[in-house]
Design an enzyme around this catalytic site. Structure first.
Site, PDB file in Angstrom:
ATOM      1  CD  GLU A 102      -2.719   1.301   2.372  1.00 46.51           C
ATOM      2  OE1 GLU A 102      -3.502   2.495   2.653  1.00 46.51           O
ATOM      3  OE2 GLU A 102      -2.689   0.337   3.211  1.00 46.51           O
ATOM      4  CE  LYS A 232      -4.631 -17.782  14.117  1.00 42.59           C
ATOM      5  NZ  LYS A 232      -4.127 -18.933  12.971  1.00 42.59           N
ATOM      6  CG  ASP A 306      -1.208 -17.145  12.190  1.00 43.15           C
ATOM      7  OD1 ASP A 306      -1.619 -16.559  11.086  1.00 43.15           O
ATOM      8  OD2 ASP A 306      -1.490 -18.095  12.761  1.00 43.15           O
ATOM      9  CG  HIS A 397      -3.973   7.243  -0.370  1.00 42.76           C
ATOM     10  ND1 HIS A 397      -3.780   6.227  -0.158  1.00 42.76           N
ATOM     11  CD2 HIS A 397      -4.245   7.501   1.132  1.00 42.76           C
ATOM     12  CE1 HIS A 397      -3.670   5.443   0.861  1.00 42.76           C
ATOM     13  NE2 HIS A 397      -4.002   6.378   1.852  1.00 42.76           N
TER      14      HIS A 397
END
Length: 410
Positions: A102, A232, A306, A397
């Site tokens: 990004e 998760k 993870d 951006h």
């Protein structure tokens, strides 16, 4: 080597602030990447051989981390900082590796880190630790389930002994209990040392549940996960009771530096916070901040965490005060940050090097990494908030985050 922290400094031997090399004309080339790697190696002692992409990736290095190996996904890694952290475990000026695709993300975090550092740095601390496995036991009726709960409390010492016999590092702190009808949900809470601990707690809890089933007169049936551990997944129970580590990062933003570096007033920032707090409540958001997941995902990829644990870890609670002095207090609390410096992907070549950059490789370093994560999140929150208040978020951006012309990017 620097003078503040031999494992993660960002100041020269003379005490001067180290500047990351940049070329304003052409910054994305092998020469500039090599210059930055050389600077990092000089100031941390980490040889960034795999980060630099030298040589083929040895498939044997991924044994235990992947099945059906075909190669590696190369994610660009940038460096942001220096970020001054005044933590219990992380102390010094850190250059933070962030792996992302990004555009503007590294630049934004870098800007926030500069402000925080020039305001004296970030105070960070781990305030609680707990990793869970949540089995559920089933009975014919509610009374049997209730009485089972009492039995578990009475036999906690035996249960803990059985669970801890399966691990060198895991320690069973307590067992939370929650009943629904004839079901008794147990939430085993452990400390897990420098490992994330999901597998460790699973093994320990399975051994404990087998002992419970054999020792209890009713021989109750159980499932190892009744989903109350919310592995998760974000959940309110993790926000309240902690999963992984609960970490706080806080700083006082000097109003003059805030104005000079960010172009915003502290009072403007506080008004923005009132609005966004209300919006987060309206939306039922897991976070009342701006974008904790951005920095955490980038740090997780770079350091071999993870990445799916971002689901829990990104929950963030911002608390701010407009001080009588006109300065601005800002804290970010991560109630369910799951990080490790041993096991999992932390031993892979590139990820190991990024951990070395932060002085976080190996045993005894997980709390240090947690403080760095929280401080990094705070830098990103501050930077994006200022960009929104000043209304240069979209422009940034447009300038940094668009690299392929075409209608699909308009």
């Amino acid at each position: 080597m620097g003078v503040t922290d031999p494992a993660g400094p960002a100041r020269s031997a003379t005490g001067r602030r180290v500047r990351v090399p940049r070329d304003p004309v052409d910054d994305h080339n092998a020469r500039m990447a090599a210059l930055r790697r050389r600077l990092l190696a000089e100031h941390t002692g980490a040889a960034l051989v795999n980060v630099g992409g030298a040589g083929p990736y040895d498939p044997a290095a991924a044994k235990g981390n992947i099945e059906n190996f075909i190669g590696v996904a190369q994610v660009p890694i940038g460096v942001a900082g220096p970020l001054r952290i005044n933590g219990e475990h992380a102390r010094g000026d850190f250059l933070v590796p962030l792996a992302t695709t990004e555009g503007t993300l590294v630049a934004s975090y870098n800007r926030g880190m500069r402000l925080l550092t020039e305001c004296g740095g970030v105070t960070a601390a781990v305030v609680e630790e707990s990793m869970q496995r949540g089995p559920v036991f089933s009975f014919d009726g509610a009374l049997q389930a209730r009485d089972f709960g009492v039995w578990v409390e009475e036999h906690f010492a035996e249960i803990r002994k059985v669970a801890e016999a399966t691990t060198r590092h895991g320690r069973l702190r307590n067992i939370g209990q929650y009943q629904v009808g004839p079901l008794r949900y147990l939430r085993f809470n452990y400390t897990t040392g420098d490992a994330a601990g999901q597998n460790m707690t699973g093994k320990a809890t399975r051994a404990a549940c087998e002992w419970i089933r054999a020792a209890h007169p009713g021989r109750p049936a159980y499932l190892l996960s009744g989903n109350i551990d919310t592995d998760k997944k974000h959940s309110q129970i993790n926000t309240l009771l902690t999963r992984g580590r609960r970490v706080v990062a806080e700083a006082v933003l000097d109003r003059r530096r805030l104005r000079a570096l960010m172009g915003v007033e502290a009072a403007e920032l506080f008004r923005w916070r009132q609005v966004t707090m209300t919006g987060a409540t309206l939306a039922g958001s897991a976070s009342n901040g701006a974008h904790a997941a951005n920095g955490l995902a980038a740090l997780f990829i770079a350091t071999g965490q993870d990445v799916a644990n971002v689901a829990e870890s990104h929950a963030a609670l911002s608390y701010t005060r407009l001080l009588d002095s006109g300065d601005y207090y800002w804290s970010t609390t991560l109630p369910a940050l799951i990080v490790a410096t041993c096991g999992g992907g932390t031993g892979l070549p590139t990820q190991r090097e990024c951990l070395e950059l932060l002085g976080c490789r190996g045993p005894g370093k997980a709390a240090r990494l947690a403080e760095i994560c929280a401080a990094t999140v705070l830098a990103g929150e501050v930077s994006l908030a200022c960009a929104v208040v000043r209304d240069d978020w979209v422009d940034a951006h447009e300038r940094l985050g668009r690299n392929r012309p075409g209608p699909e990017h308009s």
